[in-house]
Enzyme design. Sequence first.
Site, PDB file in Angstrom:
ATOM      1  N   SER A  27       0.860  -1.188   0.000  1.00 41.27           N
ATOM      2  CA  SER A  27       0.000   0.000   0.000  1.00 41.27           C
ATOM      3  C   SER A  27       0.894   1.234   0.000  1.00 41.27           C
ATOM      4  O   SER A  27       1.499   1.567   1.023  1.00 41.27           O
ATOM      5  CB  SER A  27      -0.904   0.017   1.242  1.00 41.27           C
ATOM      6  OG  SER A  27      -1.801  -1.056   1.220  1.00 41.27           O
ATOM      7  N   LYS A 102      -7.343   1.764  -2.431  1.00 44.60           N
ATOM      8  CA  LYS A 102      -6.915   1.371  -1.088  1.00 44.60           C
ATOM      9  C   LYS A 102      -6.945   2.570  -0.143  1.00 44.60           C
ATOM     10  O   LYS A 102      -7.371   2.466   1.017  1.00 44.60           O
ATOM     11  CB  LYS A 102      -5.513   0.767  -1.130  1.00 44.60           C
ATOM     12  CG  LYS A 102      -4.945   0.400   0.256  1.00 44.60           C
ATOM     13  CD  LYS A 102      -5.826  -0.603   0.987  1.00 44.60           C
ATOM     14  CE  LYS A 102      -5.313  -0.871   2.411  1.00 44.60           C
ATOM     15  NZ  LYS A 102      -4.080  -1.668   2.438  1.00 44.60           N
ATOM     16  N   LYS A 170      -0.069   5.769   8.490  1.00 42.64           N
ATOM     17  CA  LYS A 170       0.673   5.992   7.236  1.00 42.64           C
ATOM     18  C   LYS A 170      -0.277   6.120   6.057  1.00 42.64           C
ATOM     19  O   LYS A 170      -0.111   7.002   5.198  1.00 42.64           O
ATOM     20  CB  LYS A 170       1.638   4.823   7.000  1.00 42.64           C
ATOM     21  CG  LYS A 170       2.487   4.944   5.736  1.00 42.64           C
ATOM     22  CD  LYS A 170       2.903   3.590   5.203  1.00 42.64           C
ATOM     23  CE  LYS A 170       1.738   2.884   4.552  1.00 42.64           C
ATOM     24  NZ  LYS A 170       2.096   1.707   3.758  1.00 42.64           N
TER      25      LYS A 170
END
Length: 228
Positions: A27, A102, A170
């Site tokens: 990701s 995502k 993150k």
Amino acid sequence: DVQKVLFADDGVAQGLTPGKIVVDMSSIGPVETKDFARRINALGCEYLDAPVSGGEVGAKAASLTIMVGGKQEVFDKIEPLFKLMGKNITLVGDNGDGQTCKVANQIIVALNIQAVAEALLFASKAGADPAKVRQALMGGFAASRILEVHGERMVKRTFQPGFRINLHQKDLNLALSGAKQLGVALPNTAVAQQLMSACAANGMDGLDHSALCRAVELMSHHTIAPDA
């Protein structure tokens, strides 16, 4: 890290021959992904970005959701491999679109965790049993996978990851960085990111992201349920 794996002196790109397919299931940012795809394409190879959702449970059960960016014909070749790992497998669009999906997923998950945390905290402080409130809500319009799984963790105080707060933090940083580039406002995403930062500042960045509730609890001087 992905750049090093792909393009370092001993990286993946050094071993590629024309016609190979590179699949990146990490990701990371959509902008970087598009650049990596362009560089792999220049070697005569194809590229798919295929981040996942479903956490450790989904990985163990081979029931991950996989969001893919790339060409249809390349996706068709790799789809049988994806089906060994996941159940909901979608070609979203071109390279980078899997990563964009995502980020969207992580925005929705974070805001749902925040909503469940605030709702159960409110119920608990008002004197109701948060476990029974959660049970009642599961039968109504507020029902969600987050309420089912993460709500239970908040009530039972089971914050073993799962998906760690520092990783979700993150992802939200990626969302806010992308929002700045696109010129869009994500005010509630920013709040969720700050709540995760508060958890990290209090030594909880390694806990499951359902522990986001701890930040709201600290501000309220009240916990949803007694700690074990």
